[in-house]
Design an enzyme around this catalytic site. Structure first.
Site, PDB file in Angstrom:
ATOM      1  N   ARG A   1       0.854  -1.182   0.000  1.00 54.19           N
ATOM      2  CA  ARG A   1       0.000   0.000   0.000  1.00 54.19           C
ATOM      3  C   ARG A   1       0.891   1.233   0.000  1.00 54.19           C
ATOM      4  O   ARG A   1       1.923   1.261   0.687  1.00 54.19           O
ATOM      5  CB  ARG A   1      -0.900   0.036   1.242  1.00 54.19           C
ATOM      6  CG  ARG A   1      -2.091  -0.879   1.194  1.00 54.19           C
ATOM      7  CD  ARG A   1      -3.102  -0.443   0.103  1.00 54.19           C
ATOM      8  NE  ARG A   1      -4.237  -1.348  -0.002  1.00 54.19           N
ATOM      9  CZ  ARG A   1      -4.265  -2.425  -0.799  1.00 54.19           C
ATOM     10  NH1 ARG A   1      -3.219  -2.736  -1.545  1.00 54.19           N
ATOM     11  NH2 ARG A   1      -5.345  -3.179  -0.848  1.00 54.19           N
TER      12      ARG A   1
ATOM     13  N   GLU B   1      -4.844   7.281  -4.687  1.00 59.20           N
ATOM     14  CA  GLU B   1      -4.982   6.612  -5.993  1.00 59.20           C
ATOM     15  C   GLU B   1      -6.242   7.102  -6.701  1.00 59.20           C
ATOM     16  O   GLU B   1      -7.303   7.131  -6.063  1.00 59.20           O
ATOM     17  CB  GLU B   1      -5.031   5.091  -5.796  1.00 59.20           C
ATOM     18  CG  GLU B   1      -3.700   4.555  -5.252  1.00 59.20           C
ATOM     19  CD  GLU B   1      -3.658   3.032  -5.133  1.00 59.20           C
ATOM     20  OE1 GLU B   1      -4.652   2.363  -5.437  1.00 59.20           O
ATOM     21  OE2 GLU B   1      -2.599   2.518  -4.756  1.00 59.20           O
TER      22      GLU B   1
ATOM     23  N   HIS C   1      -1.588   0.232  -9.693  1.00 62.55           N
ATOM     24  CA  HIS C   1      -2.195  -0.767  -8.793  1.00 62.55           C
ATOM     25  C   HIS C   1      -2.661  -2.002  -9.583  1.00 62.55           C
ATOM     26  O   HIS C   1      -3.845  -2.355  -9.581  1.00 62.55           O
ATOM     27  CB  HIS C   1      -3.356  -0.143  -8.000  1.00 62.55           C
ATOM     28  CG  HIS C   1      -3.674  -0.906  -6.740  1.00 62.55           C
ATOM     29  ND1 HIS C   1      -4.160  -0.303  -5.608  1.00 62.55           N
ATOM     30  CD2 HIS C   1      -3.585  -2.228  -6.420  1.00 62.55           C
ATOM     31  CE1 HIS C   1      -4.362  -1.209  -4.663  1.00 62.55           C
ATOM     32  NE2 HIS C   1      -4.022  -2.392  -5.142  1.00 62.55           N
TER      33      HIS C   1
HETATM   34  N1  LIG Z   1      -0.917  -4.377  -5.198  1.00 63.61           N
HETATM   35  C1  LIG Z   1      -1.901  -5.218  -5.157  1.00 63.61           C
HETATM   36  O1  LIG Z   1      -2.705  -5.307  -6.080  1.00 63.61           O
HETATM   37  C2  LIG Z   1      -2.058  -6.098  -3.969  1.00 63.61           C
HETATM   38  C3  LIG Z   1      -1.682  -5.657  -2.743  1.00 63.61           C
HETATM   39  N2  LIG Z   1      -1.813  -6.441  -1.655  1.00 63.61           N
HETATM   40  C4  LIG Z   1      -1.347  -5.892  -0.381  1.00 63.61           C
HETATM   41  O2  LIG Z   1      -0.440  -6.797   0.182  1.00 63.61           O
HETATM   42  C5  LIG Z   1      -0.696  -6.922   1.563  1.00 63.61           C
HETATM   43  C6  LIG Z   1      -0.242  -8.297   2.019  1.00 63.61           C
HETATM   44  O3  LIG Z   1      -1.096  -9.285   1.469  1.00 63.61           O
HETATM   45  P1  LIG Z   1      -1.023 -10.778   2.015  1.00 63.61           P
HETATM   46  O4  LIG Z   1       0.371 -11.257   1.958  1.00 63.61           O
HETATM   47  O5  LIG Z   1      -2.059 -11.537   1.286  1.00 63.61           O
HETATM   48  O6  LIG Z   1      -1.458 -10.557   3.529  1.00 63.61           O
HETATM   49  P2  LIG Z   1      -1.010 -11.419   4.779  1.00 63.61           P
HETATM   50  O7  LIG Z   1      -1.918 -11.021   5.857  1.00 63.61           O
HETATM   51  O8  LIG Z   1      -0.914 -12.855   4.399  1.00 63.61           O
HETATM   52  O9  LIG Z   1       0.458 -10.900   5.113  1.00 63.61           O
HETATM   53  C7  LIG Z   1       0.738  -9.683   5.703  1.00 63.61           C
HETATM   54  C8  LIG Z   1       1.914  -9.898   6.633  1.00 63.61           C
HETATM   55  O10 LIG Z   1       2.364  -8.631   7.121  1.00 63.61           O
HETATM   56  C9  LIG Z   1       2.805  -8.844   8.440  1.00 63.61           C
HETATM   57  N3  LIG Z   1       2.918  -7.592   9.183  1.00 63.61           N
HETATM   58  C10 LIG Z   1       1.959  -6.930   9.869  1.00 63.61           C
HETATM   59  N4  LIG Z   1       2.486  -5.856  10.459  1.00 63.61           N
HETATM   60  C11 LIG Z   1       3.790  -5.824  10.132  1.00 63.61           C
HETATM   61  C12 LIG Z   1       4.853  -4.964  10.460  1.00 63.61           C
HETATM   62  N5  LIG Z   1       4.674  -3.885  11.223  1.00 63.61           N
HETATM   63  N6  LIG Z   1       6.080  -5.250   9.958  1.00 63.61           N
HETATM   64  C13 LIG Z   1       6.289  -6.320   9.186  1.00 63.61           C
HETATM   65  N7  LIG Z   1       5.301  -7.197   8.875  1.00 63.61           N
HETATM   66  C14 LIG Z   1       4.073  -6.941   9.331  1.00 63.61           C
HETATM   67  C15 LIG Z   1       1.802  -9.800   9.005  1.00 63.61           C
HETATM   68  O11 LIG Z   1       2.317 -10.468  10.143  1.00 63.61           O
HETATM   69  C16 LIG Z   1       1.575 -10.749   7.854  1.00 63.61           C
HETATM   70  O12 LIG Z   1       2.429 -11.875   7.943  1.00 63.61           O
HETATM   71  C17 LIG Z   1      -2.198  -6.695   1.687  1.00 63.61           C
HETATM   72  O13 LIG Z   1      -2.524  -6.184   2.964  1.00 63.61           O
HETATM   73  C18 LIG Z   1      -2.476  -5.701   0.606  1.00 63.61           C
HETATM   74  O14 LIG Z   1      -2.416  -4.412   1.150  1.00 63.61           O
HETATM   75  C19 LIG Z   1      -2.321  -7.707  -1.736  1.00 63.61           C
HETATM   76  C20 LIG Z   1      -2.738  -8.211  -2.929  1.00 63.61           C
HETATM   77  C21 LIG Z   1      -2.662  -7.420  -4.161  1.00 63.61           C
HETATM   78  O1  LIG Z   2      -6.093  -7.343  -2.851  1.00 63.84           O
HETATM   79  C1  LIG Z   2      -5.522  -6.276  -2.600  1.00 63.84           C
HETATM   80  O2  LIG Z   2      -5.188  -5.912  -1.481  1.00 63.84           O
HETATM   81  C2  LIG Z   2      -5.247  -5.361  -3.701  1.00 63.84           C
HETATM   82  O3  LIG Z   2      -4.569  -4.391  -3.487  1.00 63.84           O
HETATM   83  C3  LIG Z   2      -5.864  -5.587  -4.998  1.00 63.84           C
HETATM   84  O4  LIG Z   2      -6.623  -4.448  -5.236  1.00 63.84           O
HETATM   85  P1  LIG Z   2      -7.709  -4.409  -6.399  1.00 63.84           P
HETATM   86  O5  LIG Z   2      -8.741  -5.411  -6.043  1.00 63.84           O
HETATM   87  O6  LIG Z   2      -7.001  -4.763  -7.661  1.00 63.84           O
HETATM   88  O7  LIG Z   2      -8.238  -3.008  -6.388  1.00 63.84           O
END
Ligand SMILES: NC(=O)C1=CN([C@@H]2O[C@H](COP(=O)(O)OP(=O)(O)OC[C@H]3O[C@@H](n4cnc5c(N)ncnc54)[C@H](O)[C@@H]3O)[C@@H](O)[C@H]2O)C=CC1
Ligand SMILES: O=C(O)C(=O)COP(=O)(O)O
Length: 626
Positions: free
Chosen positions: A314, A343, A362
């Protein structure tokens, strides 16, 4: 009237409170059994009793929306089918997910709504599905007028949904936590490699008619240290792939399991070590108050000169102004960013325009495969939640595995009914501050998850005296808001732990009762119940043992124990055609005082109740709705 003399001090009760096991969604639980439904539907209080009366299931099934209000005037679902819930899909969702939703609900796909339009529509919707582009703030929950039951986030990050407001409004939030993991990880690797070899810049240069082989010399990845911040689903998939590229991968995540890291060949390190040793830093933590602007001037100052940053998490986890400074000073050689604090970013955003920054709008989750997967994952979660099932991907409600749910089902009914009975015994009703719940069980304390039971007791306690709809999502919040302190105590019994609970006791302290016999020797209104052959029974009121099945309604009478009492009350009810389903007499000693519990199928008229009160040996009585 018996004066309550409470003996349970808050401190004693708190000390005895069960420590709840938090069930983490490490393994995706099976869908909840269809017989166990959760009351997610907010409904006007006037309807509440009628609805509950129809319920044979342990907790209320979410009834379809009222026919008159399902169709949104400007919605594509103007051919809306009456009686089906309405789902507003506010951002583009894959076709397979939409097809699933349409089988179950009226689906209104209205993309790109302004905040005003969203607020205007939301009171006509039972569920809302969004991606990252829609802000679901407190204003949306307030504008829904209590109808919105589920918000589905078709993706992972729920930072665009006000979870506290959702919880306060009893609205479940579910996400699609798994289907876009690989897409996000692949995008992270794409940005990493594209940045290292200047792909985007070189492409633009060549398209502009230039041939700049010396300008776009890149850096190699093999042997370089990649620090992953946030070693969750995406972070670990990035780690696997980076190891395949020959990188040395370390990770910082205060909550990650060392075993999982070891299995992937990743060393978990402190934030300090990650900052100071990495050649590349890739961000994969959620945006929370704790991670907001985690990469700031102070963090950049610790980094190796020439570090490269990738952000597919993010925008808000980086202080963007600080990153511009770090790029300009050369501390950060390059950055690759998929996400931004705002965004879309402003046209003059310095990071977007920076020559050493590669950007994408994104796109992390935007693959054909991920979007189909996410759409199905969220459609299933939203449909399940609308049916009243506990969603495996619930973000603001406890996740209770299906097998635990089915085992607890009859106790869930018992819990709500005991709460409902106890509160109706309070004189005045409103001044409840301290409730103690005791579970007697042969199960080890950490083998009995009582969160569902506590929520249902809270529901039973609060709904009869307020207009609030209580469910598993908002139970603890509602109790806290009303100043009701619910403490839990466990009595460990000998014997077989096959039955999860032997009995549940609910006690309300520091109140007077409209049926003083309900006050126990220790001064609290006390009701106790058990499950017998799958049916909840009331087994104790105050100091009196009774045994009456908790169905229909209940009359409690205290009388002088003498022959003919059952007949006298029974014949008054019979004359008024009120069917008696159960009768039980609990007495302290023969011919002294006794409490008679009478289960009735119909609600007796005021006149009938007056006649019962006029029976000479009846000293006090109360009519209670279950
Ligand atoms: N750019 C995009 O389109 C996408 C972005 N994302 C972002 O990626 C993030 C992670 O997704 P997932 O891996 O599926 O979530 P997840 O919940 O599996 O992993 C997040 C990890 O961050 C850790 N965490 C929390 N606070 C922390 C800190 N202060 N320092 C270090 N680690 C910390 C948690 O312990 C957890 O292991 C989502 O929250 C979302 O914001 C996810 C999917 C797509
Ligand atoms: O799954 C997430 O956290 C994402 O950032 C993906 O975002 P989107 O559904 O592509 O707007």
């Amino acid at each position: 009237m018996a004066a309550p003399s409470p003996t349970t001090t808050a401190a004693a009760a708190a000390a005895a409170t069960t420590h709840h096991r938090v069930l983490l969604p490490s393994a995706r639980p099976r869908a909840a059994p269809s017989s166990l439904r959760l009351p997610l539907r907010a409904q006007p209080h006037a309807h509440a009793h009628a609805q509950r009366a129809r319920l044979a299931a342990p907790v209320a099934a979410a009834a379809p929306a009222p026919a008159a209000s399902t169709a949104s005037p400007e919605s594509p679902a103007s051919g809306a089918v009456a009686g089906k819930p309405t789902v507003l899909v506010a951002e583009k969702l894959g076709a397979a997910g939409l097809a699933l939703l349409r089988e179950f609900a009226n689906v209104d796909c209205s993309y790109g709504l302004s905040p005003e339009d969203l607020r205007a529509k939301i009171s006509l919707c039972d569920a809302l599905i969004v991606r990252s582009g829609t802000k679901v703030g407190r204003d949306v929950f307030e504008a829904s007028g209590g109808r919105l039951r589920v918000v589905g986030r078709a993706g992972v990050g729920i930072d665009n949904v006000d979870l506290a407001a959702a919880t306060e409004h009893g609205c479940l939030v579910v996400n699609a936590p798994t289907a876009n993991t690989v897409a996000a990880a692949e995008h992270g690797i794409a940005l990493l490699t594209a940045m290292a070899r200047n792909i985007a810049q070189a492409d633009a240069s060549l398209k502009a008619g230039k041939w700049q082989r010396n300008k776009y010399v890149g850096v190699s990845l093999v042997g370089k240290t990649l620090a992953i911040l946030g070693f969750g689903k995406v972070g670990s998939e990035v780690a696997r792939r980076a190891k395949g590229l020959g990188m040395h991968v370390i990770a910082h995540d205060p909550y990650a399991s060392a075993d999982r890291a070891r299995a992937i060949g990743v060393e978990l390190v402190s934030m300090e070590e990650a900052m100071t040793t990495a050649d590349f830093i890739s961000l994969h933590m959620p945006l929370t108050p704790a991670t907001d602007k985690m990469l700031n001037d102070e963090a950049f100052a610790k980094m190796k000169k020439g570090v490269r940053i990738i952000n597919v998490a993010r925008g808000g986890v980086i202080d963007e102004e600080a990153l511009v400074r770090a790029l300009d000073s050369g501390v950060v050689a390059q950055a690759a960013l998929d996400v931004f604090t705002k965004e879309p970013p402003a046209a003059d955003n310095k990071l977007v325009l920076h020559g050493n920054v590669t950007v994408t709008p994104h796109l992390g989750a935007s693959t054909v495969e991920a979007q189909e997967g996410v759409a199905i994952e969220i459609a299933e979660a939203v449909i399940g939640a609308l049916k009243g099932e506990l969603a495996a991907s619930a973000v603001n409600a406890p996740m209770v595995p299906a097998e635990v749910l089915s085992e607890l089902a009859p106790f869930v009914v018992l819990a709500e009914k005991l709460g409902r009975l106890a509160v109706q015994l309070v004189a005045g009703g409103g001044g409840i501050k301290s409730v103690k719940v005791t579970y007697a069980s042969a199960r080890a304390p950490d083998d009995l998850d009582t969160r569902l039971l506590r929520a249902m007791i809270t529901k039973g306690l609060i709904e009869p005296i307020s207009s609030v709809f209580v469910n598993l999502v908002n139970a603890d919040f509602t109790a806290k808001q009303r100043g009701v302190r619910i403490t839990e105590e466990r009595i460990l019994l000998d014997g077989s732990p096959e039955t999860p609970i032997d009995y549940i006791q609910v006690q309300i302290a520091n109140v007077e009762s409209k049926f003083p016999s309900a006050i126990s020797e220790t001064g609290e209104i006390t009701v106790e119940g058990r499950v017998k052959d799958g049916v909840p029974h009331l087994t104790k009121v105050g100091a009196f043992q009774v045994d009456v099945s908790l169905e229909g309604s209940l009359i409690l009478c205290r009388q002088v124990d003498q022959p003919g009492m059952i007949g006298s009350v029974g014949s008054v009810l019979g004359e008024e055609n009120v069917n008696v389903s159960f009768m039980s007499v609990g007495r302290i000693a023969p011919r002294k005082h006794a409490v008679m519990a009478i289960g009735v199928d119909e609600e007796p008229s005021k006149g009938t109740l007056t006649k019962i009160g006029e029976i000479p040996a009846i000293e006090e009585f109360v009519f209670l709705k279950l």
